[in-house]
Design a protein around this motif. Structure first.
Motif, PDB file in Angstrom:
ATOM      1  N   GLU A 368      -9.767   0.756 -26.359  1.00  0.00           N
ATOM      2  CA  GLU A 368      -9.022   0.711 -27.618  1.00  0.00           C
ATOM      3  C   GLU A 368      -7.612   1.273 -27.450  1.00  0.00           C
ATOM      4  O   GLU A 368      -6.628   0.719 -27.982  1.00  0.00           O
ATOM      5  N   GLN A 369      -7.488   2.392 -26.697  1.00  0.00           N
ATOM      6  CA  GLN A 369      -6.164   2.966 -26.468  1.00  0.00           C
ATOM      7  C   GLN A 369      -5.278   2.016 -25.659  1.00  0.00           C
ATOM      8  O   GLN A 369      -4.075   1.881 -25.930  1.00  0.00           O
ATOM      9  N   ALA A 371      -5.489  -1.252 -25.636  1.00  0.00           N
ATOM     10  CA  ALA A 371      -5.120  -2.365 -26.523  1.00  0.00           C
ATOM     11  C   ALA A 371      -4.004  -1.953 -27.476  1.00  0.00           C
ATOM     12  O   ALA A 371      -3.054  -2.707 -27.712  1.00  0.00           O
ATOM     13  N   ARG A 372      -4.121  -0.731 -28.041  1.00  0.00           N
ATOM     14  CA  ARG A 372      -3.051  -0.265 -28.936  1.00  0.00           C
ATOM     15  C   ARG A 372      -1.717  -0.110 -28.186  1.00  0.00           C
ATOM     16  O   ARG A 372      -0.644  -0.425 -28.727  1.00  0.00           O
ATOM     17  N   LEU A 373      -1.774   0.382 -26.940  1.00  0.00           N
ATOM     18  CA  LEU A 373      -0.548   0.533 -26.153  1.00  0.00           C
ATOM     19  C   LEU A 373       0.095  -0.818 -25.856  1.00  0.00           C
ATOM     20  O   LEU A 373       1.329  -0.983 -25.986  1.00  0.00           O
ATOM     21  N   ASN A 374      -0.696  -1.808 -25.486  1.00  0.00           N
ATOM     22  CA  ASN A 374      -0.153  -3.143 -25.228  1.00  0.00           C
ATOM     23  C   ASN A 374       0.416  -3.759 -26.495  1.00  0.00           C
ATOM     24  O   ASN A 374       1.460  -4.432 -26.472  1.00  0.00           O
ATOM     25  N   LEU A 375      -0.261  -3.539 -27.626  1.00  0.00           N
ATOM     26  CA  LEU A 375       0.241  -4.069 -28.901  1.00  0.00           C
ATOM     27  C   LEU A 375       1.577  -3.416 -29.263  1.00  0.00           C
ATOM     28  O   LEU A 375       2.512  -4.100 -29.734  1.00  0.00           O
ATOM     29  N   LEU A 376       1.698  -2.112 -29.036  1.00  0.00           N
ATOM     30  CA  LEU A 376       2.949  -1.420 -29.327  1.00  0.00           C
ATOM     31  C   LEU A 376       4.084  -1.939 -28.437  1.00  0.00           C
ATOM     32  O   LEU A 376       5.227  -2.130 -28.895  1.00  0.00           O
TER      33      LEU A 376
END
Length: 478
Positions: A368-369, A371-376
């Motif tokens: 999850e972390q 995925a959030r980093l790639n999205l950011l």
């Protein structure tokens, strides 16, 4: 032969052997004599010459006076002890045979004159030799005033040609300054003293080569900032009823009724005036050449001021003394004893042992972390507009047109919206006099197009209400 059809026919206007005296051993003396004869008899500062020319004796007498005051000529076949009158007559015949002077018989007298083409060429050579630093502001102001007269109907295509020639000469001069600066720096580095270097630097580098108003080029009120107005008048001449007026002028006065050649003449003048849009490129290269020359000059001066006085002379004297000294007097400047004995060597230095380090414990990120980093990262990249991103966005909108209105720009994604915002920022900054400054960081975003705000009008879309602007293509982008 088709490659040489556009070459100007020089030797159909001037005699074939005209440059013979200027390519001989005494070329400097011939040039001085030509300038003196031109200034005394045929130039614009001389009295009005008679319609049939001057008597031959007056010209040879002027040459004799020059030989009396300054005569370090090298022998070119004449006897060194020849009479002064014979030498002056020989020089006169050299000028007449080459084509600089024209001799005609009027009654029983031989009259001498200079043809208009040769006089015009000599005037251009003298102006070239006396040329100093150019004042770009005065040339741009002259081009603008001439185009304004053409647009207002107070002048014809001859004024348009003159403005186009001045624009071509201005660009040629600015592009040549950098070459002159690069050629001068090796000559400066060969100066024998600091005083000679400083004198040559300020007399030739600063006074003769710089643009006269170089320090004012970046000001808002400099005439160079009004080149947008000049290009606007050029487009008005090219795309309005003035085009037909100019073509008709060329056809009546320059091309003997040939409208195709008249259109080519007009297109040539318009193309030369459009080249003013490239002057920023030449000025940026000139700025870099000047900065590099300044760095080299300051480094050389710093070295000369810090180095001991007459260091080169002292080194040469020491080398000559070492070469001429007896063998038993030459010795190394070291203490007595064994030179390479191990006891004279420095003991090896013991390095301290490094402090043992313990690595920090690393925690693996969860899916999850990650995925959030790639999205950011994707969110930040989409909102970041690079020059190539803006060029791709504009290229999708052209549709083979040369102009693009802000009302027709399509916004489908966040990246499109950010590109539109960047174009809007460029349009707002272009509202100042002269458009975007050359040192504006956003100026590098304009690749293959320029942006012009439309005063007093606004345009809207589903996301923004903003001032209206127009994009104009300057070149085809890849």
């Amino acid at each position: 032969m088709t490659a040489f059809t556009s070459v100007p026919p020089l030797f159909s206007v001037v005699p074939d052997g005209l440059f013979g005296p200027l390519a001989s051993t005494n070329r400097l003396r011939y040039w001085q004599l030509l300038c003196r004869l031109f200034g005394e008899f045929f130039g614009p500062d001389a009295p009005v010459p008679p319609s049939h020319g001057f008597p031959r004796r007056e010209i040879t007498a002027a040459i004799e006076r020059c030989l009396l005051t300054d005569d370090p000529w090298e022998d070119e076949g004449e006897a060194p002890d020849a009479p002064l009158a014979a030498r002056a007559a020989g020089i006169y015949e050299r000028f007449r045979a080459a084509g600089w002077l024209r001799q005609e018989r009027v009654g029983a007298r031989e009259m001498v004159s200079m043809t208009p083409a040769v006089a015009q060429l000599l005037t251009a050579l003298i102006d070239f030799a006396e040329r100093g630093p150019a004042f770009i502001g005065a040339k741009v102001r002259s081009i603008e005033l001439q185009l304004r007269q053409v647009v207002e109907g107070h002048a014809g295509a001859d004024t348009l040609d003159e403005a186009a020639d001045q624009a071509r000469q201005l660009l040629s001069h600015v592009s040549a300054i950098g070459v002159q600066i690069r050629d001068l720096m090796p000559e400066l580095s060969r100066a024998e003293s600091t005083a000679q270097f400083a004198r040559t630097l300020f007399e030739r580098y600063v006074r003769e080569l710089f643009v006269g108003d170089y320090a004012e080029l970046h000001r808002e009120d400099h005439p160079l900032a009004r080149r947008t107005s000049i290009l606007g008048m050029v487009r008005q001449i090219e795309h309005s009823e003035l085009r037909e007026t100019m073509v008709q002028w060329y056809a009546d006065r320059a091309t003997q009724g040939d409208r195709e050649r008249a259109q080519q003449r007009l297109q040539r003048s318009v193309r030369r005036l459009h080249e003013l849009d490239r002057i920023d490129e030449y000025l940026q290269r000139l700025d870099e050449d000047i900065r590099q020359a300044n760095r080299r000059a300051l480094a050389f001066l710093d070295y000369r001021l810090r180095a001991p006085d007459r260091l080169d002379t002292l080194l040469q004297r020491a080398c000559r003394g070492a070469l001429n000294a007896p063998e038993d007097e030459l010795r190394l400047p070291v203490a007595p004893g064994a030179l390479m004995d191990e006891e004279r060597l420095r003991a090896p230095q013991a390095r301290p042992r490094p402090i043992p380090r313990t690595a920090n414990s690393l925690a693996e990120p969860t899916p999850e972390q990650l995925a959030r980093l790639n999205l950011l990262r994707q969110m930040k990249r989409v909102r970041l507009v690079m020059p190539e991103d803006l060029a791709r966005y504009v290229d999708r909108q052209w549709h083979d047109a040369d102009t693009l209105d802000s009302q027709s720009l399509q916004i489908d994604t966040i990246a499109d919206f950010r590109a539109y915002q960047t174009l809007l920022t460029l349009a707002l900054r272009s509202r100042r006099g002269g458009g975007l400054r050359r040192d504006d960081p956003l100026n590098r975003m304009l690749r293959g197009f320029r942006i012009e705000p439309v005063e007093g009008q606004r345009a809207g879309n589903d996301y923004l209400q903003a001032p209206r602007f127009v994009l104009r293509r300057t070149r085809k982008t890849a």
